[in-house]
Design a protein around this motif. Sequence first.
Motif, short mmCIF file in Angstrom:
data_model
loop_
_atom_site.label_atom_id
_atom_site.label_comp_id
_atom_site.label_asym_id
_atom_site.label_seq_id
_atom_site.Cartn_x
_atom_site.Cartn_y
_atom_site.Cartn_z
N ARG A 90 -3.34 8.59 -13.23
CA ARG A 90 -3.00 7.21 -12.86
C ARG A 90 -3.57 6.83 -11.51
O ARG A 90 -3.88 5.67 -11.26
N ARG A 91 -3.75 7.81 -10.66
CA ARG A 91 -4.30 7.52 -9.34
C ARG A 91 -5.76 7.09 -9.42
O ARG A 91 -6.26 6.39 -8.53
N GLU A 98 -10.69 6.63 -5.12
CA GLU A 98 -9.79 7.68 -5.63
C GLU A 98 -10.42 8.40 -6.82
O GLU A 98 -10.25 9.61 -6.98
N GLN A 145 2.69 1.89 -3.21
CA GLN A 145 1.81 2.40 -4.26
C GLN A 145 1.60 3.91 -4.13
O GLN A 145 1.52 4.62 -5.13
N TYR A 146 1.51 4.39 -2.89
CA TYR A 146 1.20 5.80 -2.67
C TYR A 146 2.44 6.65 -2.37
O TYR A 146 2.30 7.84 -2.07
N TYR A 204 0.83 -1.21 0.00
CA TYR A 204 0.00 0.00 0.00
C TYR A 204 0.86 1.26 0.00
O TYR A 204 0.65 2.19 -0.79
N PHE A 255 -6.40 3.29 -9.10
CA PHE A 255 -6.17 2.54 -7.86
C PHE A 255 -7.46 1.95 -7.31
O PHE A 255 -7.52 0.79 -6.94
N SER A 256 -8.50 2.76 -7.25
CA SER A 256 -9.79 2.31 -6.73
C SER A 256 -10.85 3.32 -7.13
O SER A 256 -10.54 4.44 -7.55
#
Length: 402
Positions: free
Chosen positions: A257-258, A265, A217-218, A214, A261-262
């Motif tokens: 691109r963020r 977002e 990724q961030y 996690y 993620f989900s």
Amino acid sequence: SENKSNVSFSRGKLYTPYYWPSNNAEPENTDYAVYLCKRTMQNKTRLELADYEAENLAKLQKLLSKKWELIYMQAEAQIKVDKKRDKMERKILDSQERAFWDVYRPTPGCVNTTEEDIRKTMRMRRTDHPNLGFFRSKPKANKIAQSPLLPHSPLASCQPTTSSQINSTCNQKLCEQDEVTTLENLKKEKDFLKRRLERRYVKVSRVSENYTNYFDQYTEFDPFITPADPSNPWISESTEFWDMEKSPKDIPQRRVRRWGFSIYELLKDPCGREMFRRFLEREFSSENLRFYEVCTELRYATNKDIVAKVEDIYNEFLAPVASCPINIDSRVMAITKTKMENPDRYTYDEAREHIFNLMTRDSYNRFLRSDTYRDCLASAKKKQKTISTGRMSIVRPILNNN
């Protein structure tokens, strides 16, 4: 014989991994309907439906009436595939499938082993099991040694002789014994639950691995770890970074691109939410996002506006003649109507969660595969390249002059 061969197959080690209970979650009713429908199409005595299976088939046909044609077509397709196999393989697969559904849709009166462990239940029903005291049987009174009721007892002269007094004394002693036993069992149950709370059920290595993934990724999106471009407004006191974040035209590539993620977002970003809305409009399902937004607004509405907002949401999305009808199942609709009798800010929580899960499973995945998202990601990359080359062209003449 044929039945004996089926039993030997079902008890043997010939199961394919698909029918392992450990590899399957709770199967859906549509799969069970396909299985029952397929058995009705085959003219074999060993595949005839039992009485409870015929009742289940009738209930499923009534429950899944809208997609029954699709279920029937799936059953026909599976039968065509089965006919291409040899006889021995068909028997093995039939016995495996029947054993699979005997576990997940057992005969009425049988224990569903996927929900209750028989061995654990039997252990808990023992009188010496310390976990749950309420399974224990009540202690029997010793009629000879403890009972004051017998007239030939040496202490009979000191004991009450009327039937009402005898009954009251007996009940009082039994209640005292039950109270002591209940307190002891409750203490044991409390200790047992305390030990369960202290026990770890997830490996620390697995948790740390998830946390590491996690944060990796961030990491790129944390301005305190990775320098922001332009500069961090909390350090340089320049608002250029925030101005770029607000602008709907020049969206940075790292921000696009963020969104992948989900769905959280995506909806958290105003530009991402607006792009997702345009995509849903082309898919003729923008009412789902609109319903999710108004239900979220209802949670933070003032008390005096709640009743009116609940009524407006129902008329717009859930009424029989709604202007923007949404697709929810009958169970969620029944819960929502029950809550509407006493409306509050959480009246549409079940429907909101149902629509959100629908967007997560279907619409969001299609959005990530769509040309809209890919074009936005590609255009953001091009803009980033042109900006970087422009900076280099400004710097090079200065270096040459020096």
